[in-house]
Design a protein around this motif. Structure first.
Motif, PDB file in Angstrom:
ATOM      1  N   HIS A  91       0.860  -1.184   0.000  1.00 16.00           N
ATOM      2  CA  HIS A  91       0.000   0.000   0.000  1.00 16.00           C
ATOM      3  C   HIS A  91       0.898   1.235   0.000  1.00 16.00           C
ATOM      4  O   HIS A  91       1.766   1.378   0.860  1.00 16.00           O
ATOM      5  CB  HIS A  91      -0.886   0.001   1.247  1.00 16.00           C
ATOM      6  N   GLN A  92       0.695   2.087  -0.975  1.00 15.35           N
ATOM      7  CA  GLN A  92       1.447   3.343  -1.057  1.00 15.35           C
ATOM      8  C   GLN A  92       0.717   4.411  -0.250  1.00 15.35           C
ATOM      9  O   GLN A  92      -0.482   4.620  -0.444  1.00 15.35           O
ATOM     10  CB  GLN A  92       1.566   3.802  -2.517  1.00 15.35           C
ATOM     11  N   ILE A  93       1.429   5.066   0.648  1.00 12.87           N
ATOM     12  CA  ILE A  93       0.859   6.218   1.347  1.00 12.87           C
ATOM     13  C   ILE A  93       1.047   7.401   0.403  1.00 12.87           C
ATOM     14  O   ILE A  93       2.176   7.728   0.029  1.00 12.87           O
ATOM     15  CB  ILE A  93       1.537   6.435   2.716  1.00 12.87           C
ATOM     16  N   GLU A  94      -0.058   8.014   0.020  1.00 11.52           N
ATOM     17  CA  GLU A  94      -0.060   8.980  -1.083  1.00 11.52           C
ATOM     18  C   GLU A  94       0.808  10.225  -0.851  1.00 11.52           C
ATOM     19  O   GLU A  94       1.616  10.570  -1.680  1.00 11.52           O
ATOM     20  CB  GLU A  94      -1.497   9.399  -1.407  1.00 11.52           C
ATOM     21  N   GLN A  95       0.606  10.897   0.239  1.00 13.47           N
ATOM     22  CA  GLN A  95       1.308  12.164   0.470  1.00 13.47           C
ATOM     23  C   GLN A  95       2.710  11.925   1.025  1.00 13.47           C
ATOM     24  O   GLN A  95       2.894  11.110   1.921  1.00 13.47           O
ATOM     25  CB  GLN A  95       0.523  13.030   1.459  1.00 13.47           C
ATOM     26  N   PRO A  96       3.715  12.658   0.540  1.00 18.01           N
ATOM     27  CA  PRO A  96       5.067  12.517   1.079  1.00 18.01           C
ATOM     28  C   PRO A  96       5.161  13.149   2.477  1.00 18.01           C
ATOM     29  O   PRO A  96       4.314  13.954   2.869  1.00 18.01           O
ATOM     30  CB  PRO A  96       5.944  13.268   0.089  1.00 18.01           C
ATOM     31  N   PHE A  97       6.183  12.778   3.200  1.00 19.16           N
ATOM     32  CA  PHE A  97       6.457  13.295   4.538  1.00 19.16           C
ATOM     33  C   PHE A  97       7.665  14.221   4.449  1.00 19.16           C
ATOM     34  O   PHE A  97       8.687  13.850   3.873  1.00 19.16           O
ATOM     35  CB  PHE A  97       6.785  12.151   5.503  1.00 19.16           C
ATOM     36  N   ILE A 114       3.934   0.533   2.477  1.00 17.18           N
ATOM     37  CA  ILE A 114       3.952  -0.448   3.558  1.00 17.18           C
ATOM     38  C   ILE A 114       3.489  -1.790   3.021  1.00 17.18           C
ATOM     39  O   ILE A 114       2.834  -1.859   1.975  1.00 17.18           O
ATOM     40  CB  ILE A 114       3.065   0.011   4.736  1.00 17.18           C
ATOM     41  N   SER A 115       3.841  -2.851   3.730  1.00 17.80           N
ATOM     42  CA  SER A 115       3.415  -4.184   3.314  1.00 17.80           C
ATOM     43  C   SER A 115       2.873  -4.956   4.504  1.00 17.80           C
ATOM     44  O   SER A 115       3.212  -4.668   5.654  1.00 17.80           O
ATOM     45  CB  SER A 115       4.581  -4.955   2.689  1.00 17.80           C
ATOM     46  N   THR A 116       2.023  -5.948   4.182  1.00 11.94           N
ATOM     47  CA  THR A 116       1.450  -6.810   5.206  1.00 11.94           C
ATOM     48  C   THR A 116       1.151  -8.177   4.615  1.00 11.94           C
ATOM     49  O   THR A 116       0.964  -8.316   3.401  1.00 11.94           O
ATOM     50  CB  THR A 116       0.159  -6.210   5.807  1.00 11.94           C
ATOM     51  N   TYR A 117       1.119  -9.182   5.490  1.00  8.69           N
ATOM     52  CA  TYR A 117       0.679 -10.519   5.104  1.00  8.69           C
ATOM     53  C   TYR A 117      -0.799 -10.708   5.433  1.00  8.69           C
ATOM     54  O   TYR A 117      -1.372 -11.745   5.133  1.00  8.69           O
ATOM     55  CB  TYR A 117       1.479 -11.591   5.851  1.00  8.69           C
ATOM     56  N   TYR A 118      -1.397  -9.707   6.037  1.00  6.56           N
ATOM     57  CA  TYR A 118      -2.796  -9.790   6.465  1.00  6.56           C
ATOM     58  C   TYR A 118      -3.715  -9.287   5.367  1.00  6.56           C
ATOM     59  O   TYR A 118      -3.279  -8.737   4.353  1.00  6.56           O
ATOM     60  CB  TYR A 118      -3.008  -8.989   7.749  1.00  6.56           C
ATOM     61  N   ASP A 119      -5.014  -9.417   5.604  1.00  5.99           N
ATOM     62  CA  ASP A 119      -5.992  -9.028   4.598  1.00  5.99           C
ATOM     63  C   ASP A 119      -6.153  -7.501   4.530  1.00  5.99           C
ATOM     64  O   ASP A 119      -5.466  -6.750   5.213  1.00  5.99           O
ATOM     65  CB  ASP A 119      -7.330  -9.738   4.810  1.00  5.99           C
ATOM     66  N   GLU A 120      -7.086  -7.074   3.703  1.00  7.90           N
ATOM     67  CA  GLU A 120      -7.281  -5.646   3.399  1.00  7.90           C
ATOM     68  C   GLU A 120      -7.666  -4.810   4.611  1.00  7.90           C
ATOM     69  O   GLU A 120      -7.569  -3.580   4.577  1.00  7.90           O
ATOM     70  CB  GLU A 120      -8.314  -5.471   2.289  1.00  7.90           C
ATOM     71  N   HIS A 129      -6.835   5.818   9.896  1.00  8.76           N
ATOM     72  CA  HIS A 129      -6.030   6.501  10.922  1.00  8.76           C
ATOM     73  C   HIS A 129      -4.794   7.168  10.319  1.00  8.76           C
ATOM     74  O   HIS A 129      -3.774   7.340  10.989  1.00  8.76           O
ATOM     75  CB  HIS A 129      -5.621   5.499  12.006  1.00  8.76           C
ATOM     76  N   GLU A 130      -4.903   7.582   9.062  1.00  8.42           N
ATOM     77  CA  GLU A 130      -3.753   8.155   8.368  1.00  8.42           C
ATOM     78  C   GLU A 130      -3.240   9.429   9.045  1.00  8.42           C
ATOM     79  O   GLU A 130      -2.033   9.650   9.098  1.00  8.42           O
ATOM     80  CB  GLU A 130      -4.089   8.438   6.906  1.00  8.42           C
ATOM     81  N   GLU A 180       4.166  -5.378   8.134  1.00  2.00           N
ATOM     82  CA  GLU A 180       5.351  -6.228   8.094  1.00  2.00           C
ATOM     83  C   GLU A 180       6.614  -5.421   7.806  1.00  2.00           C
ATOM     84  O   GLU A 180       7.645  -5.648   8.406  1.00  2.00           O
ATOM     85  CB  GLU A 180       5.159  -7.309   7.027  1.00  2.00           C
ATOM     86  N   ASP A 181       6.521  -4.487   6.859  1.00  2.00           N
ATOM     87  CA  ASP A 181       7.706  -3.718   6.478  1.00  2.00           C
ATOM     88  C   ASP A 181       7.297  -2.357   5.928  1.00  2.00           C
ATOM     89  O   ASP A 181       6.150  -2.152   5.535  1.00  2.00           O
ATOM     90  CB  ASP A 181       8.512  -4.478   5.420  1.00  2.00           C
ATOM     91  N   VAL A 182       8.262  -1.461   5.929  1.00  2.00           N
ATOM     92  CA  VAL A 182       8.090  -0.111   5.388  1.00  2.00           C
ATOM     93  C   VAL A 182       9.127   0.054   4.283  1.00  2.00           C
ATOM     94  O   VAL A 182      10.275  -0.384   4.430  1.00  2.00           O
ATOM     95  CB  VAL A 182       8.306   0.960   6.503  1.00  2.00           C
ATOM     96  N   TYR A 183       8.733   0.687   3.182  1.00  2.00           N
ATOM     97  CA  TYR A 183       9.619   0.887   2.043  1.00  2.00           C
ATOM     98  C   TYR A 183       9.674   2.367   1.696  1.00  2.00           C
ATOM     99  O   TYR A 183       8.654   3.047   1.697  1.00  2.00           O
ATOM    100  CB  TYR A 183       9.106   0.110   0.824  1.00  2.00           C
ATOM    101  N   PHE A 184      10.876   2.841   1.403  1.00  2.00           N
ATOM    102  CA  PHE A 184      11.032   4.204   0.904  1.00  2.00           C
ATOM    103  C   PHE A 184      10.800   4.149  -0.605  1.00  2.00           C
ATOM    104  O   PHE A 184      11.499   3.448  -1.324  1.00  2.00           O
ATOM    105  CB  PHE A 184      12.443   4.745   1.176  1.00  2.00           C
ATOM    106  N   THR A 185       9.839   4.915  -1.089  1.00  2.00           N
ATOM    107  CA  THR A 185       9.665   5.027  -2.538  1.00  2.00           C
ATOM    108  C   THR A 185      10.356   6.272  -3.049  1.00  2.00           C
ATOM    109  O   THR A 185      10.587   6.393  -4.242  1.00  2.00           O
ATOM    110  CB  THR A 185       8.174   5.006  -2.926  1.00  2.00           C
ATOM    111  N   SER A 186      10.688   7.174  -2.136  1.00  2.00           N
ATOM    112  CA  SER A 186      11.605   8.279  -2.435  1.00  2.00           C
ATOM    113  C   SER A 186      12.139   8.777  -1.096  1.00  2.00           C
ATOM    114  O   SER A 186      11.458   8.695  -0.064  1.00  2.00           O
ATOM    115  CB  SER A 186      10.912   9.416  -3.194  1.00  2.00           C
TER     116      SER A 186
END
Length: 190
Positions: A91-97, A114-120, A129-130, A180-186
């Motif tokens: 899931h991409q969090i739309e707005q940059p920080f 972010i990623s997860t092994y769980y459902d939607e 809760h963004e 599960e994990d967080v990824y930097f897309t920029s």
């Protein structure tokens, strides 16, 4: 001799009464213990792992074949977690920080996925809760040293901290983390 027979009968009667009393006490103890154990079992206080039953509203882990299973079922099927057995969702969090960095004139701007092994439901909680998540991420980002963020180790440490902060916020707001994990897309540090 007639006097000897009644004396011999008296101790036999005492032994008989004592034996009956002991058998009766043992029977009461066994029946009472069995009844108590049955009552605890029916009440649900005795389960195999000593844990509370799993919440039916808790997100389910998605297996590679698309089957949704509870965390308990996934652990019983595979005592050693094997990520290759699960479907991972992103899931991409739309707005940059963007935040100033600790004790400097530098700032960092980053975009996260972010990623997860769980459902939607995990991503539904993230969306719901963004604002709280954004605040927590910005607070953590503002505590970072710009020199450390220039190293690969510093970036990996920030990823772990952000994952922990997001999960803590989700647990506080919805009762379950699941990231599960967080990824930097920029990621830009100036």
């Amino acid at each position: 001799m007639s006097d000897a027979n009644p004396e011999e009968e008296k101790p036999k009667k005492k032994k008989g009464k004592m034996k009956g009393l002991i058998v009766g006490l043992v029977a009461v103890a066994v029946l009472g213990g069995g009844g108590a154990a049955g009552g605890f079992y029916v009440a649900g206080t005795m389960n195999s792992e000593g844990q509370e039953p799993e919440d039916p509203n808790k997100p389910k882990i998605i297996l590679k074949d698309g089957t949704a299973v509870s965390e308990k079922e996934a652990k019983s099927a595979m005592p050693e977690p094997d990520a290759s057995k699960f479907t991972i969702s992103y899931h991409q969090i739309e707005q940059p920080f963007t935040s100033n960095l600790y004790s400097s004139e530098s700032f960092a701007q980053l975009s996260l996925a972010i990623s997860t092994y769980y459902d939607e439901r995990v991503f539904e909680n993230v969306t719901a809760h963004e604002i709280a998540i954004r605040s927590a991420v910005l607070m953590e980002l503002g505590q970072q040293n710009p020199v450390e963020l220039e190293t690969p180790e510093g970036k990996l440490l920030l990823k772990k901290k952000l994952r922990d902060v997001i999960n803590a916020t989700l647990r506080e707001k919805s009762g379950f983390g699941g990231i599960e994990d967080v990824y930097f897309t920029s990621l830009v540090v100036q």
